[in-house]
Motif scaffolding. Structure first.
Motif, PDB file in Angstrom:
ATOM      1  N   ARG A  52       0.876  -1.041  -0.015  1.00  0.00           N
ATOM      2  CA  ARG A  52      -0.177  -0.083  -0.049  1.00  0.00           C
ATOM      3  C   ARG A  52       0.898   1.175   0.057  1.00  0.00           C
ATOM      4  O   ARG A  52       1.983   1.284   0.426  1.00  0.00           O
ATOM      5  CB  ARG A  52      -0.828  -0.034   1.108  1.00  0.00           C
ATOM      6  CG  ARG A  52      -1.845  -1.055   1.216  1.00  0.00           C
ATOM      7  CD  ARG A  52      -2.985  -0.859   2.539  1.00  0.00           C
ATOM      8  NE  ARG A  52      -3.754   0.230   2.578  1.00  0.00           N
ATOM      9  CZ  ARG A  52      -4.786   0.486   1.928  1.00  0.00           C
ATOM     10  NH1 ARG A  52      -5.411  -0.411   1.063  1.00  0.00           N
ATOM     11  NH2 ARG A  52      -5.370   1.588   2.071  1.00  0.00           N
ATOM     12  N   GLY A  53       0.433   2.247  -0.664  1.00  0.00           N
ATOM     13  CA  GLY A  53       1.179   3.678  -0.833  1.00  0.00           C
ATOM     14  C   GLY A  53       2.431   3.683  -2.032  1.00  0.00           C
ATOM     15  O   GLY A  53       2.993   4.639  -1.663  1.00  0.00           O
ATOM     16  N   VAL A  54       2.363   2.689  -2.589  1.00  0.00           N
ATOM     17  CA  VAL A  54       3.371   2.651  -3.754  1.00  0.00           C
ATOM     18  C   VAL A  54       2.597   3.207  -5.053  1.00  0.00           C
ATOM     19  O   VAL A  54       1.582   2.879  -5.444  1.00  0.00           O
ATOM     20  CB  VAL A  54       3.833   1.284  -3.919  1.00  0.00           C
ATOM     21  CG1 VAL A  54       4.777   1.203  -5.071  1.00  0.00           C
ATOM     22  CG2 VAL A  54       4.875   0.717  -2.709  1.00  0.00           C
ATOM     23  N   CYS A  55       3.304   4.100  -5.728  1.00  0.00           N
ATOM     24  CA  CYS A  55       2.681   4.471  -7.047  1.00  0.00           C
ATOM     25  C   CYS A  55       3.204   3.409  -8.075  1.00  0.00           C
ATOM     26  O   CYS A  55       4.198   3.446  -8.654  1.00  0.00           O
ATOM     27  CB  CYS A  55       3.368   5.794  -7.544  1.00  0.00           C
ATOM     28  SG  CYS A  55       3.125   6.985  -6.172  1.00  0.00           S
ATOM     29  N   TYR A  56       2.206   2.517  -8.419  1.00  0.00           N
ATOM     30  CA  TYR A  56       2.533   1.627  -9.426  1.00  0.00           C
ATOM     31  C   TYR A  56       2.054   1.831 -10.722  1.00  0.00           C
ATOM     32  O   TYR A  56       2.458   1.308 -11.785  1.00  0.00           O
ATOM     33  CB  TYR A  56       2.543  -0.136  -8.856  1.00  0.00           C
ATOM     34  CG  TYR A  56       0.668  -0.234  -8.454  1.00  0.00           C
ATOM     35  CD1 TYR A  56      -0.057  -0.692  -9.529  1.00  0.00           C
ATOM     36  CD2 TYR A  56       0.351  -0.193  -7.427  1.00  0.00           C
ATOM     37  CE1 TYR A  56      -1.379  -0.862  -9.314  1.00  0.00           C
ATOM     38  CE2 TYR A  56      -1.120  -0.123  -7.170  1.00  0.00           C
ATOM     39  CZ  TYR A  56      -1.821  -0.524  -8.087  1.00  0.00           C
ATOM     40  OH  TYR A  56      -3.024  -0.938  -7.789  1.00  0.00           O
ATOM     41  N   GLY A  57       1.119   2.515 -10.918  1.00  0.00           N
ATOM     42  CA  GLY A  57       0.388   3.218 -12.182  1.00  0.00           C
ATOM     43  C   GLY A  57       0.680   2.164 -13.262  1.00  0.00           C
ATOM     44  O   GLY A  57      -0.110   1.181 -13.506  1.00  0.00           O
TER      45      GLY A  57
ATOM     46  N   MET B  24       6.523   3.124  -8.709  1.00  0.00           N
ATOM     47  CA  MET B  24       7.160   2.126  -7.847  1.00  0.00           C
ATOM     48  C   MET B  24       7.853   2.834  -6.784  1.00  0.00           C
ATOM     49  O   MET B  24       8.700   1.912  -5.888  1.00  0.00           O
ATOM     50  CB  MET B  24       8.149   1.170  -8.593  1.00  0.00           C
ATOM     51  CG  MET B  24       7.256   0.276  -9.874  1.00  0.00           C
ATOM     52  SD  MET B  24       5.807  -0.392  -8.905  1.00  0.00           S
ATOM     53  CE  MET B  24       6.426  -1.854  -7.662  1.00  0.00           C
ATOM     54  N   LYS B  25       7.553   4.030  -6.402  1.00  0.00           N
ATOM     55  CA  LYS B  25       8.167   4.531  -5.248  1.00  0.00           C
ATOM     56  C   LYS B  25       6.989   4.770  -4.135  1.00  0.00           C
ATOM     57  O   LYS B  25       5.841   5.118  -4.651  1.00  0.00           O
ATOM     58  CB  LYS B  25       8.670   5.995  -5.484  1.00  0.00           C
ATOM     59  CG  LYS B  25      10.126   5.679  -6.369  1.00  0.00           C
ATOM     60  CD  LYS B  25      10.573   7.329  -6.420  1.00  0.00           C
ATOM     61  CE  LYS B  25      12.010   7.044  -7.256  1.00  0.00           C
ATOM     62  NZ  LYS B  25      12.568   8.401  -7.725  1.00  0.00           N
ATOM     63  N   CYS B  26       7.179   4.447  -3.127  1.00  0.00           N
ATOM     64  CA  CYS B  26       6.058   4.800  -1.939  1.00  0.00           C
ATOM     65  C   CYS B  26       5.970   6.328  -1.877  1.00  0.00           C
ATOM     66  O   CYS B  26       7.028   7.033  -1.842  1.00  0.00           O
ATOM     67  CB  CYS B  26       6.672   4.136  -0.776  1.00  0.00           C
ATOM     68  SG  CYS B  26       5.442   4.399   0.747  1.00  0.00           S
ATOM     69  N   TYR B  27       4.884   6.927  -1.685  1.00  0.00           N
ATOM     70  CA  TYR B  27       4.515   8.381  -1.447  1.00  0.00           C
ATOM     71  C   TYR B  27       5.637   8.691  -0.472  1.00  0.00           C
ATOM     72  O   TYR B  27       6.284  10.027  -0.548  1.00  0.00           O
ATOM     73  CB  TYR B  27       3.142   8.753  -1.120  1.00  0.00           C
ATOM     74  CG  TYR B  27       2.263   8.398  -2.289  1.00  0.00           C
ATOM     75  CD1 TYR B  27       2.226   9.124  -3.500  1.00  0.00           C
ATOM     76  CD2 TYR B  27       1.333   7.365  -2.423  1.00  0.00           C
ATOM     77  CE1 TYR B  27       1.341   9.074  -4.409  1.00  0.00           C
ATOM     78  CE2 TYR B  27       0.340   7.189  -3.430  1.00  0.00           C
ATOM     79  CZ  TYR B  27       0.336   7.932  -4.444  1.00  0.00           C
ATOM     80  OH  TYR B  27      -0.299   8.079  -5.541  1.00  0.00           O
ATOM     81  N   ASP B  28       5.751   8.327   0.531  1.00  0.00           N
ATOM     82  CA  ASP B  28       6.384   8.702   1.756  1.00  0.00           C
ATOM     83  C   ASP B  28       8.080   8.837   1.419  1.00  0.00           C
ATOM     84  O   ASP B  28       8.786   9.466   2.005  1.00  0.00           O
ATOM     85  CB  ASP B  28       6.375   7.845   2.997  1.00  0.00           C
ATOM     86  CG  ASP B  28       5.017   7.770   3.468  1.00  0.00           C
ATOM     87  OD1 ASP B  28       4.284   8.532   3.198  1.00  0.00           O
ATOM     88  OD2 ASP B  28       4.650   6.807   4.434  1.00  0.00           O
ATOM     89  N   GLU B  29       8.286   8.143   0.327  1.00  0.00           N
ATOM     90  CA  GLU B  29      10.034   8.167  -0.129  1.00  0.00           C
ATOM     91  C   GLU B  29      10.065   9.002  -1.200  1.00  0.00           C
ATOM     92  O   GLU B  29      11.208   9.409  -1.559  1.00  0.00           O
ATOM     93  CB  GLU B  29      10.193   6.481  -0.445  1.00  0.00           C
ATOM     94  CG  GLU B  29      10.133   5.804   0.652  1.00  0.00           C
ATOM     95  CD  GLU B  29      10.414   4.368   0.219  1.00  0.00           C
ATOM     96  OE1 GLU B  29      10.483   4.129  -0.779  1.00  0.00           O
ATOM     97  OE2 GLU B  29      10.379   3.358   1.183  1.00  0.00           O
TER      98      GLU B  29
ATOM     99  N   ARG C 166       7.842  18.574  -6.084  1.00  0.00           N
ATOM    100  CA  ARG C 166       6.553  18.692  -6.866  1.00  0.00           C
ATOM    101  C   ARG C 166       5.651  17.949  -5.959  1.00  0.00           C
ATOM    102  O   ARG C 166       4.303  18.131  -6.434  1.00  0.00           O
ATOM    103  CB  ARG C 166       6.780  18.510  -8.425  1.00  0.00           C
ATOM    104  CG  ARG C 166       7.649  19.392  -9.101  1.00  0.00           C
ATOM    105  CD  ARG C 166       7.651  19.413 -10.486  1.00  0.00           C
ATOM    106  NE  ARG C 166       6.283  19.637 -11.010  1.00  0.00           N
ATOM    107  CZ  ARG C 166       5.497  18.607 -11.534  1.00  0.00           C
ATOM    108  NH1 ARG C 166       5.663  17.258 -11.497  1.00  0.00           N
ATOM    109  NH2 ARG C 166       4.101  18.709 -11.723  1.00  0.00           N
ATOM    110  N   LEU C 167       5.927  17.239  -5.390  1.00  0.00           N
ATOM    111  CA  LEU C 167       4.957  16.103  -4.744  1.00  0.00           C
ATOM    112  C   LEU C 167       3.960  16.938  -4.100  1.00  0.00           C
ATOM    113  O   LEU C 167       2.731  16.445  -4.146  1.00  0.00           O
ATOM    114  CB  LEU C 167       5.667  15.291  -3.776  1.00  0.00           C
ATOM    115  CG  LEU C 167       4.871  14.112  -3.168  1.00  0.00           C
ATOM    116  CD1 LEU C 167       4.029  13.192  -4.177  1.00  0.00           C
ATOM    117  CD2 LEU C 167       5.479  13.295  -2.182  1.00  0.00           C
TER     118      LEU C 167
END
Length: 176
Positions: A15-20, A85-90, A95-96
């Motif tokens: 959860r929380g990973v941008c896998y798009g 494939m990066k976690c939002y927190d990382e 620009r985030l």
């Protein structure tokens, strides 16, 4: 035209990973979830079946018995660009926060915004609609496309949809 949009089943991604648009593996629960989707689709007779090119959609469509798919890249999930494939927190991209403040209009760095995804989905619908006016069309796709479809054709707002994102394996009907 009746659109029946089917969201892929659960993925094996934290959860929380941008896998798009990354072609990620499906969760171990695929067989069970896909069986439920297949059962839910039995009430339909499709004139044409379309799918995102990502394997999580193609595999579900084929499991449900639709081997003759038309693959269309406009049905893919949102492109998170450099954030894939990066976690939002990382994510350290400055620009985030701008994206969090207006993800509808602001694109992920090197990727696209919700409006960009909507534009390509609408282009797809506009292209197929004349040939399928009185037909029922299946679309195996992603949460982002379902959200855009419900906003564009279902009278929903983005706020409503992002507070109630269709679950994995959802089947959503829309009449055009």
């Amino acid at each position: 035209m009746r659109l029946v949009l089917i969201r892929h089943t659960s993925v094996a991604v934290a959860r929380g990973v941008c896998y798009g648009q990354t072609d990620v593996p499906l969760a171990e629960s695929f067989q069970e979830e896909a069986s439920e989707v297949k059962k839910g689709l039995q009430k339909f007779s499709f004139d044409q079946v379309y799918s995102s090119p990502l394997s999580r959609c193609v595999k579900l469509a084929r499991f449900c018995g639709y081997d003759h798919l038309v693959i269309d890249s406009r049905l893919a999930e949102m492109d998170f660009g450099e954030w894939e494939m990066k976690c939002y927190d990382e994510i350290t991209d400055p620009r985030l926060q701008e994206w969090f403040d207006d993800y509808i209009n602001v694109a992920a760095t090197g990727g696209e915004s919700v409006i960009d995804q909507r534009r390509r989905f609408m282009e797809f619908v506009d292209e197929i609609k004349p040939a399928h006016t009185d037909e029922t069309i299946a679309i195996f796709t992603h949460g982002g496309i379902l959200i855009n479809a419900l906003v564009a054709f279902g009278g929903k707002t983005y706020s409503e949809m992002y507070n109630a994102i269709p679950t994995y394996g959802s089947i959503v009907e829309i009449l055009l």
